[in-house]
Design a protein around this motif. Structure first.
Motif, short mmCIF file in Angstrom:
data_model
loop_
_atom_site.label_atom_id
_atom_site.label_comp_id
_atom_site.label_asym_id
_atom_site.label_seq_id
_atom_site.Cartn_x
_atom_site.Cartn_y
_atom_site.Cartn_z
N THR A 195 -2.08 -5.16 6.38
CA THR A 195 -1.05 -4.15 6.10
C THR A 195 -1.84 -2.89 5.65
N GLU A 196 -2.66 -2.91 4.68
CA GLU A 196 -3.63 -1.65 4.34
C GLU A 196 -4.28 -1.26 5.63
N ALA A 197 -4.89 -2.04 6.27
CA ALA A 197 -5.62 -1.29 7.30
C ALA A 197 -4.84 -0.78 8.43
N LEU A 198 -3.49 -1.54 8.87
CA LEU A 198 -2.81 -1.08 9.67
C LEU A 198 -2.03 0.26 9.24
N MET A 199 -1.74 0.58 7.98
CA MET A 199 -1.36 1.99 7.46
C MET A 199 -2.57 2.87 7.78
N ALA A 200 -3.81 2.58 7.42
CA ALA A 200 -4.82 3.45 7.78
C ALA A 200 -4.85 3.80 9.26
N TYR A 202 -2.66 3.64 11.56
CA TYR A 202 -1.38 4.43 11.80
C TYR A 202 -1.75 5.87 11.26
N GLU A 203 -2.22 6.18 10.05
CA GLU A 203 -2.68 7.72 9.77
C GLU A 203 -3.65 8.24 10.60
N ALA A 204 -4.77 7.56 11.08
CA ALA A 204 -5.89 8.19 11.47
C ALA A 204 -5.53 8.28 12.98
N THR A 205 -4.54 7.53 13.68
CA THR A 205 -4.32 7.72 15.23
C THR A 205 -2.94 8.20 15.56
N GLY A 206 -2.12 8.02 14.57
CA GLY A 206 -0.49 8.40 14.69
C GLY A 206 0.12 7.50 15.55
N LYS A 207 -0.47 6.18 15.87
CA LYS A 207 0.20 5.29 16.74
C LYS A 207 1.14 4.41 16.14
N GLU A 208 2.32 4.32 16.36
CA GLU A 208 3.54 3.74 15.76
C GLU A 208 3.40 2.27 15.71
N ASP A 209 2.69 1.44 16.58
CA ASP A 209 2.83 0.19 16.66
C ASP A 209 2.12 -0.41 15.55
N TYR A 210 1.20 0.29 14.92
CA TYR A 210 0.35 -0.07 13.54
C TYR A 210 1.35 -0.17 12.60
N LEU A 211 2.13 0.74 12.42
CA LEU A 211 3.08 1.06 11.34
C LEU A 211 4.31 -0.26 11.59
N ARG A 212 4.68 -0.45 12.76
CA ARG A 212 5.66 -1.64 12.96
C ARG A 212 4.75 -2.92 12.52
N LEU A 270 0.97 -1.16 -2.06
CA LEU A 270 1.22 -1.06 -0.71
C LEU A 270 2.60 -1.07 -0.30
N LEU A 271 3.41 -1.40 -0.76
CA LEU A 271 4.98 -1.48 -0.51
C LEU A 271 5.42 0.14 -0.23
N TYR A 272 5.10 0.46 -1.70
CA TYR A 272 5.47 1.89 -1.75
C TYR A 272 4.83 2.91 -0.75
N GLN A 273 3.48 2.61 -0.47
CA GLN A 273 2.90 3.53 0.53
C GLN A 273 3.59 3.32 1.94
N LEU A 274 3.88 1.97 2.14
CA LEU A 274 4.34 1.68 3.32
C LEU A 274 5.76 2.40 3.39
N TRP A 275 6.48 2.29 2.44
CA TRP A 275 7.78 2.95 2.41
C TRP A 275 7.87 4.54 2.82
N VAL A 276 6.79 5.10 2.09
CA VAL A 276 6.57 6.55 2.43
C VAL A 276 6.18 6.83 3.85
N LEU A 277 5.33 5.76 4.22
CA LEU A 277 4.85 6.20 5.80
C LEU A 277 6.11 5.90 6.77
N GLY A 278 6.92 4.90 6.31
CA GLY A 278 8.12 4.69 7.33
C GLY A 278 9.31 5.32 6.92
N ARG A 279 8.90 6.52 6.59
CA ARG A 279 10.07 7.71 6.32
C ARG A 279 11.00 7.43 5.33
N LYS A 280 10.63 6.50 4.48
CA LYS A 280 11.56 6.00 3.23
C LYS A 280 12.89 5.42 3.71
N GLN A 281 12.76 4.78 5.04
CA GLN A 281 13.85 4.23 5.55
C GLN A 281 14.31 2.76 4.97
N HIS A 282 13.27 1.90 4.26
CA HIS A 282 13.31 0.52 3.86
C HIS A 282 13.35 0.58 2.39
#
Length: 424
Positions: A195-200, A202-212, A270-282
């Protein structure tokens, strides 16, 4: 869970993270860690040494290089480079060359767990190790390393084709060198670090699949399992993701029995970070994160001596009573991150208490680095860890509080560099 009122005193002013002295203290601690680890860790034959308590290489004649050590040092050296620490880029390159040309299995694909000067020591393909490969490549991309893009492409293909279980929304755990299955075990630790790596990524490449994928893992491990268990993170599962409370493994360092409060704290950030990257939707993520933090304090903190017990049994009693350095570091990062959004005095008070504990018991002021392990009474020990294993946890504890909680630490450093300097 039912929230209990803290018996700790109210904070007497605004958050420490805003105070110039505290910010200088944090950067000084980070620099001391760089000084202890970076130069001494470089193995001239490739990869990195692990260090003893004095800061000298362990098994210098023919040391074993484990993949998570290689990748974490790359990640930390990237942080050093982004901060402007001279020498960091050469360390990034040193690690990336070893990762690409030695850990990578050019015959079977994927990345082997460990090597020494004679070649592969352990050729198993572990999801845990592959998660750190993705983190290393994603971090290296931020400083323009020439191998970063092909490493990200390669490790992504391996994770998607070999480890990712689309039906489960999580990864399978382990394979033999030739990718033949070796167990039906499923574990949360590898999924947490992925999860940590997938967020990284996503930030490095902009590819949404990592975030999902990161969001799906969080749902599997936390929403579907930890929340119903009273915000206790289960570690071990069977092939169908049924909870295995009786699981025991010979390596209690990587797969301890019972539950591990340090991982609850790691997930809280990590959950807070994921919430921020996910546009605070969850919104469930922030609620779960706050409760994970509180539960780790309520059940995992030793109210007599201080520090987090390493593991608890399923009756919430201490099982392994050692106090390790990394749960304290993760608790600091979680308290800082949560405090950026939740202004309850509870989190800021614990942020201060945790730094008090680290300063007085964990930071090795005489020799450098952080003591990796303490007994229940806080005297140094080496039952689980020998020496000072890595830079990763402690460094991030020092730096996360200095930067806006807008994503990962590396991205926050980049963003701050374009706005204002974090330390005056």
């Amino acid at each position: 869970m039912t929230e209990t009122k803290s018996t700790l005193p109210k904070t007497n002013a605004g958050p420490w993270q805003r105070r110039p002295f505290h910010r200088q203290y944090l950067m000084r601690q980070a620099n001391d860690l760089f000084d202890f680890f970076e130069a001494a860790s470089i193995n001239p034959k490739g990869g990195f040494f692990e260090l003893d308590d004095e800061g000298f290489p362990l098994n210098e004649e023919n040391s074993t290089r484990q993949i998570h050590v290689t990748c974490r040092m790359i990640h930390c050296a990237v942080i050093g480079s982004l901060l402007g620490r001279p020498g960091s880029d050469e360390i990034v390159d040193h690690g990336m060359q070893y990762l690409w040309h030695h850990h990578r299995d050019t015959k079977n694909g994927g990345y082997v767990w460990s090597l020494d000067d004679n070649g592969v020591v352990d050729g198993l393909k572990q999801a845990y190790g592959h998660a750190f490969v993705l983190l290393a490549g994603s971090s290296a991309k931020l400083v323009g390393h020439p191998l970063a893009d092909q490493l990200i492409e390669d490790i992504t293909q391996v994770i998607n084709s070999r480890f990712w279980d689309e039906a489960a929304g999580a990864v399978r755990e382990e394979f033999d060198t030739d990718w033949s299955p070796i167990s039906s075990y499923r574990g949360q630790n590898s999924n947490m670090h992925l999860t940590e790596a997938l967020m990284a990524a996503y930030e490095a490449t902009g590819k949404e699949d990592y975030l999902r994928k990161a969001e799906r893992i969080a749902q599997r491990i936390i929403r579907d399992n930890a929340v119903p268990l009273g915000h206790r993170v289960a570690e071990h599962f069977d092939e169908n993701w049924g909870l295995d409370k009786s699981y025991k493994h010979e390596n209690e360092m990587f797969r301890p029995s019972g539950t591990t409060p340090g991982h609850w704290l790691e997930w809280a950030r990590l959950l807070y970070q994921l919430w921020v990257l996910g546009r605070k939707q969850h919104g469930w993520m922030t609620d779960a994160a706050r409760n994970l933090f509180r539960t780790s304090i309520d059940l995992g903190w030793d109210n007599v001596h201080g520090g987090f017990f390493y593991t608890l049994d399923w009756n919430d009693q201490p099982a392994m009573r050692e106090k390790l350095w990394w749960p304290v570091a993760e608790a600091i990062g979680a308290a800082a991150y949560i405090s950026a959004y939740d202004h309850d005095d509870y989190f800021q008070t614990w942020y201060r208490k945790l730094w008090d504990f680290a300063e007085n018991h964990v930071i090795d002021h005489d020799r450098g680095g952080w003591l990796s392990e303490l007994k229940e009474d806080l005297t140094p020990a080496s039952n689980l860890f020998v020496g000072k294993p890595d830079l990763y946890h402690a460094l991030q504890a020092c730096l996360i509080p200095l930067y806006p909680a807008t994503g990962s630490l590396t991205q926050a450093i980049i963003e701050a560099d374009h706005t204002e300097r974090p330390v005056r």
